[in-house]
Design a protein around this motif. Structure first.
Motif, short mmCIF file in Angstrom:
data_model
loop_
_atom_site.label_atom_id
_atom_site.label_comp_id
_atom_site.label_asym_id
_atom_site.label_seq_id
_atom_site.Cartn_x
_atom_site.Cartn_y
_atom_site.Cartn_z
N PRO A 139 0.79 -1.24 0.00
CA PRO A 139 0.00 0.00 0.00
C PRO A 139 0.82 1.29 0.00
O PRO A 139 0.34 2.31 -0.48
N ASN A 140 2.03 1.23 0.52
CA ASN A 140 2.87 2.44 0.54
C ASN A 140 3.80 2.55 -0.66
O ASN A 140 4.62 3.47 -0.75
N ASP A 141 3.66 1.62 -1.63
CA ASP A 141 4.49 1.66 -2.84
C ASP A 141 3.79 2.51 -3.90
O ASP A 141 3.29 2.01 -4.91
N HIS A 142 3.76 3.79 -3.65
CA HIS A 142 3.02 4.69 -4.54
C HIS A 142 3.71 4.85 -5.89
O HIS A 142 3.05 5.17 -6.89
N GLU A 143 5.00 4.60 -5.95
CA GLU A 143 5.70 4.69 -7.23
C GLU A 143 5.14 3.66 -8.21
O GLU A 143 4.83 3.98 -9.37
N SER A 156 -8.16 2.14 -23.44
CA SER A 156 -9.47 1.51 -23.26
C SER A 156 -9.69 0.99 -21.85
O SER A 156 -10.76 0.46 -21.54
N LEU A 157 -8.68 1.13 -20.99
CA LEU A 157 -8.73 0.57 -19.64
C LEU A 157 -9.15 1.62 -18.61
O LEU A 157 -8.68 2.76 -18.64
N THR A 158 -10.02 1.21 -17.69
CA THR A 158 -10.54 2.11 -16.66
C THR A 158 -10.14 1.59 -15.28
O THR A 158 -10.39 0.43 -14.95
N PHE A 159 -9.54 2.46 -14.48
CA PHE A 159 -9.15 2.10 -13.12
C PHE A 159 -10.39 1.97 -12.26
O PHE A 159 -11.16 2.91 -12.10
N LYS A 160 -10.60 0.78 -11.67
CA LYS A 160 -11.78 0.50 -10.86
C LYS A 160 -11.52 0.60 -9.36
O LYS A 160 -12.45 0.78 -8.57
N GLY A 161 -10.23 0.44 -8.93
CA GLY A 161 -9.95 0.53 -7.50
C GLY A 161 -8.87 -0.45 -7.07
O GLY A 161 -8.07 -0.93 -7.88
N PHE A 162 -8.88 -0.74 -5.77
CA PHE A 162 -7.87 -1.62 -5.18
C PHE A 162 -8.54 -2.90 -4.68
O PHE A 162 -9.62 -2.87 -4.08
N LEU A 163 -7.89 -4.01 -4.93
CA LEU A 163 -8.43 -5.33 -4.60
C LEU A 163 -7.40 -6.10 -3.79
O LEU A 163 -6.20 -6.01 -4.06
N THR A 164 -7.87 -6.87 -2.80
CA THR A 164 -6.94 -7.69 -2.03
C THR A 164 -7.60 -8.99 -1.63
O THR A 164 -8.83 -9.15 -1.70
N HIS A 165 -6.75 -9.93 -1.24
CA HIS A 165 -7.20 -11.21 -0.67
C HIS A 165 -6.35 -11.48 0.56
O HIS A 165 -5.15 -11.74 0.44
N SER A 166 -6.96 -11.41 1.74
CA SER A 166 -6.21 -11.64 2.98
C SER A 166 -6.15 -13.14 3.28
O SER A 166 -6.76 -13.64 4.22
N HIS A 190 -8.50 1.43 3.45
CA HIS A 190 -9.25 2.68 3.60
C HIS A 190 -8.33 3.88 3.40
O HIS A 190 -8.69 4.86 2.71
N GLU A 191 -7.13 3.81 3.97
CA GLU A 191 -6.16 4.89 3.79
C GLU A 191 -5.77 5.03 2.32
O GLU A 191 -5.63 6.13 1.79
N LEU A 192 -5.60 3.89 1.66
CA LEU A 192 -5.23 3.89 0.25
C LEU A 192 -6.32 4.54 -0.60
O LEU A 192 -6.04 5.35 -1.50
N LYS A 217 -17.89 -8.11 11.23
CA LYS A 217 -19.04 -7.20 11.22
C LYS A 217 -18.63 -5.78 10.83
O LYS A 217 -19.48 -4.93 10.56
N ASN A 218 -17.31 -5.53 10.82
CA ASN A 218 -16.80 -4.22 10.47
C ASN A 218 -16.31 -4.23 9.02
O ASN A 218 -15.34 -4.93 8.69
N PHE A 219 -16.96 -3.46 8.16
CA PHE A 219 -16.55 -3.34 6.77
C PHE A 219 -16.36 -1.86 6.39
O PHE A 219 -16.63 -1.46 5.26
N THR A 220 -15.86 -1.10 7.34
CA THR A 220 -15.64 0.33 7.12
C THR A 220 -14.73 0.56 5.92
O THR A 220 -13.62 0.02 5.85
N GLY A 221 -15.20 1.34 4.97
CA GLY A 221 -14.39 1.68 3.80
C GLY A 221 -14.40 0.63 2.71
O GLY A 221 -13.80 0.85 1.64
#
Length: 351
Positions: A139-143, A156-166, A190-192, A217-221
């Motif tokens: 997450p901190n590798d902004h480069e 033709s590509l659209t940025f949709k967001g960030f995805l993860t699998h814990s 959430h910070e990202l 039960k917490n899905f904030t962000g």
């Protein structure tokens, strides 16, 4: 359910599976989340229809091959939640011309190749590594994130967001540890999102592991969940506390071949090619590959004791006969094995 099993067979309890699907769909609805279930667990067109019965119209898969199968079955909104294989770009472009397709990048090179070779509109997520360390951008590798975003500008590509699998939740030792991993992950995500939302106001945060999605039960962000294993559950999820035994919707039905009373063991026709060699550690510290339970009237029953599979080779499965029930087994009897990982058993035994 059919009877007359002669070889290892993967069996699904439709009532339990549909209940699991309904419960997760309702949980997503209650939390205002997009529900994009992962179909890599069941890989079944028929089971996919049970999701449609719950109003699900968007899914996740783990390969282009799987995406094509479900596109042919009528699914037209699919995320391939595996970093893009640049050798499959032509196939990806073809599929993007038929359905709404989302890709996954975790390297700028993937984005560069996709930008040059994919002519049809497609979305993409950036895979974020929030602790599992299997794939993804930290997450901190902004480069790296900026290089991916730059590579797709004006394409033709659209940025949709960030995805993860814990996936590290699968190695947790308690429900509290699962929740700790989950809360750390959503905090980072959430910070990202906040850092990029001003430039991309519609971006999504998508998470996908079954343990977190089942008990948290917490899905904030969080905007989207993509669990898959929950449809069947398995012995691993049961031991983690993600489900009750009565929520397990799949088992491998196996014939008993030989019994060995002197060493309290028995042999089934059911080995690594049917169950995989995925294992967990029992409460006694032993490696186990499944739990053997009674199979009566074409239905598996509750465990009678610690009748665990303790050894697997290609076709052979050895389990300990700890319970009175298992000690009474004879050659030719039929038992059910609750697999450690139902995703792998389903894949190995799919028709």
């Amino acid at each position: 359910m059919k009877s007359g099993f002669h070889i290892p067979s993967f069996l699904i309890d439709e009532i339990i599976c549909r209940s699991n699907i309904h419960r997760m769909a309702q949980k997503a609805l209650a939390h205002g989340l997009i529900f994009r279930p992962h179909f890599k667990t069941h890989q079944s067109v028929e089971v996919g229809e049970w999701f449609k019965d719950e109003g699900i119209r968007a899914i996740t898969v783990s390969s282009l091959t799987m995406a094509a199968i479900f596109a042919d079955a009528g699914w037209n909104d699919i995320t391939i939640a595996f970093p893009m294989n640049i050798r499959e770009t032509d196939g990806i472009n073809h599929l993007a011309g038929k359905i709404r397709l989302n890709l996954l990048f975790d390297m700028p090179q993937q984005a560069l190749v996709a930008s040059k070779k994919i002519a049809h509109p497609a979305g993409y997520f950036i895979k974020a590594d929030v602790g599992y360390h299997r794939s993804g951008v930290e997450p901190n590798d902004h480069e790296t994130i900026q290089l991916i975003l730059k590579a797709t500008q004006g394409t033709s590509l659209t940025f949709k967001g960030f995805l993860t699998h814990s996936g590290n939740t699968y190695h947790a030792n308690s429900r509290d540890e699962i929740l700790g991993i989950h809360n750390d992950a959503i905090g980072l995500l959430h910070e990202l999102k906040l850092q990029y939302q001003s430039l991309y106001p519609e971006i999504l945060i998508s998470i996908g592991d079954t343990p977190s999605c089942s008990i948290a039960k917490n899905f904030t962000g969080i905007d989207e969940i993509r669990p898959g294993n929950f449809a069947y559950f398995d012995l691993m999820q049961y031991h983690l506390g993600s489900c009750g035994f009565d929520e397990i919707a799949a088992a491998v039905i196996c014939p008993v071949i030989s019994v060995y009373p002197r060493r309290n063991q028995a042999l089934i026709y059911g080995g690594a090619v049917h169950l995989s060699k995925e294992s967990i550690i029992s409460k006694n510290g032993d490696k186990i590959f499944g739990l053997v339970v009674p199979f009566i009237s074409d239905k598996w029953e509750n465990p009678q004791g610690d009748d665990y599979l303790v050894s697997l080779s290609q076709e052979h499965g050895i389990f300990t006969t700890e319970s009175q029930w298992s000690k009474s087994l004879n050659t030719g009897d039929i038992v059910a094995v609750i697999p450690v990982h139902s995703c792998l058993a389903a894949d190995l035994l799919k028709k």
